[in-house]
Design an enzyme around this catalytic site. Structure first.
Site, PDB file in Angstrom:
ATOM      1  N   GLY A  26       0.811  -1.208   0.000  1.00 38.78           N
ATOM      2  CA  GLY A  26       0.000   0.000   0.000  1.00 38.78           C
ATOM      3  C   GLY A  26       0.844   1.257   0.000  1.00 38.78           C
ATOM      4  O   GLY A  26       2.079   1.214  -0.013  1.00 38.78           O
ATOM      5  N   PHE A  27       0.181   2.386   0.047  1.00 35.86           N
ATOM      6  CA  PHE A  27       0.838   3.685   0.017  1.00 35.86           C
ATOM      7  C   PHE A  27       1.832   3.835   1.170  1.00 35.86           C
ATOM      8  O   PHE A  27       3.046   3.974   0.957  1.00 35.86           O
ATOM      9  CB  PHE A  27      -0.245   4.773   0.061  1.00 35.86           C
ATOM     10  N   TYR A 161     -15.048   1.699   9.001  1.00 39.56           N
ATOM     11  CA  TYR A 161     -13.636   2.060   9.136  1.00 39.56           C
ATOM     12  C   TYR A 161     -13.349   2.642  10.512  1.00 39.56           C
ATOM     13  O   TYR A 161     -12.422   2.218  11.204  1.00 39.56           O
ATOM     14  CB  TYR A 161     -13.259   3.062   8.044  1.00 39.56           C
TER      15      TYR A 161
END
Length: 342
Positions: A26-27, A161
């Site tokens: 991921g980032f 989330y």
């Protein structure tokens, strides 16, 4: 996936410290892999590639002190040999992702964190979890200090989330207090830089993506909502310092330089030179009105504060996005950018 050659540790691992980084493709995970490889750790990257991109870490595959496991941490996690540190960054982190895969988002925050805490306990490893400013919800306090408990809607569109991360913090602290596991909790505020995905629904890549494609820039609400943007290199440094500290309570890492969404949109227009206009749409449910970290603890405990100004960081990030192929830009549908001003 046939081109990916997964490597597994040998019995003679040398004197290097070993670190497991989940969400490695991921980032943020990929930047953390770079940092710890640079620090001469043996880095074990783990990612199921549901939102990560193998291209973010493929430059590391040739190195003998990097290995990769294609695995979902919501399932049992086994790592042979010793393990010194675990960085848990596996999770969808953008509105586009966690609205599309809400169950997986909840599972990686709950089951995945539980599995990794068990691994940390078994290996006597120190574990740092990636929490988020979203635990503060739509805050009634600005800036947000770590002592603020938040204003979160558990059944709203962002609940999968927000609550996954709040549970993640709770179980991490429980393992720390009940089992004596060494744990660290970083609350990450808006971060940007190379390797962000243009279609992840967050405000910066959304604006730049629209500008690059010659589309009008979409602002939700009247644009008076505030955000604060931290360049990725600054964030990685803060995470590194927190991991090496002896502080177990949550710590905000972010840039306190606050700006409205409308002002930020105008900065992107100036940066990109686009002639497109700003269009306004209805504000989504539970979209935070303010987002600004109180970083007093990071300054005091870690000697950390951001060094890279927004103008410098945005220029680097824009050059990265411009380097993407025109085909990649054309494949990204406009609707992917109309979710949240996150």
């Amino acid at each position: 996936m046939s081109e990916i050659k997964e490597k597994f540790p040998s019995e003679s691992l040398g004197s290097r410290k070993r670190i497991l980084i989940t969400g490695a493709a991921g980032f943020l995970g990929s930047h953390l892999c770079d940092r710890f490889v640079k620090e001469d750790y043996h880095v074990i990257g783990m990612d199921n590639l549901i939102t990560g991109d193998i291209a973010n870490i493929e430059h590391l595959f040739k190195l003998e002190n990097f290995e990769f496991y294609n695995h979902d941490v919501s399932k049992f996690v086994h790592i042979p040999g010793k393990l010194d540190y675990i960085l848990h960054f596996a999770s969808p982190a953008s509105p586009i992702d966690y609205l599309k895969i809400p169950i997986q988002t909840l599972k990686v925050g709950s089951l995945g964190t539980h599995n990794l805490l068990g691994l940390a306990r078994n290996k006597n490893a120190r574990m740092l979890i990636a929490s988020t400013s979203e635990v503060y919800g739509d805050p009634n306090v600005n800036p947000q200090p770590e002592e603020y408990w938040g204003n979160v809607n558990p059944v709203g569109p962002r609940g999968v989330y927000d609550e996954a991360k709040r549970f993640q913090e709770a179980i991490t602290m429980a393992y720390h207090t009940f089992h004596g596991v060494e744990t660290r909790i970083v609350r990450i505020f808006n971060t940007y830089g190379p390797r962000m995905r243009l279609n992840d629904g967050r405000v910066l890549p959304a604006f730049i993506g629209q500008a690059l494609r010659g589309e009008d820039l979409t602002v939700f609400g009247d644009g008076s909502q505030t955000r604060s943007f931290c360049y990725v290199d600054d964030l990685i440094e803060g995470i590194y310092r927190l991991l090496m500290s002896d502080y177990a309570q949550p710590v905000n890492i972010g840039n306190p330089d606050e700006i409205t969404i409308k002002q930020f949109c105008e900065e992107i227009i100036k940066l990109t030179g686009t002639t497109q206009k700003i269009v306004y749409k209805e504000l989504p449910q539970d979209d935070p009105k303010q987002r600004r970290p109180d970083i007093s603890k990071a300054k005091e405990l870690l000697g950390w504060e951001p060094k890279i100004g927004r103008a410098e960081g945005l220029k680097i990030t824009y050059e990265y996005f411009k380097s993407l192929s025109s085909e990649a830009l054309e494949k990204i549908e406009h609707k992917d950018f109309t979710t949240f001003n996150r």
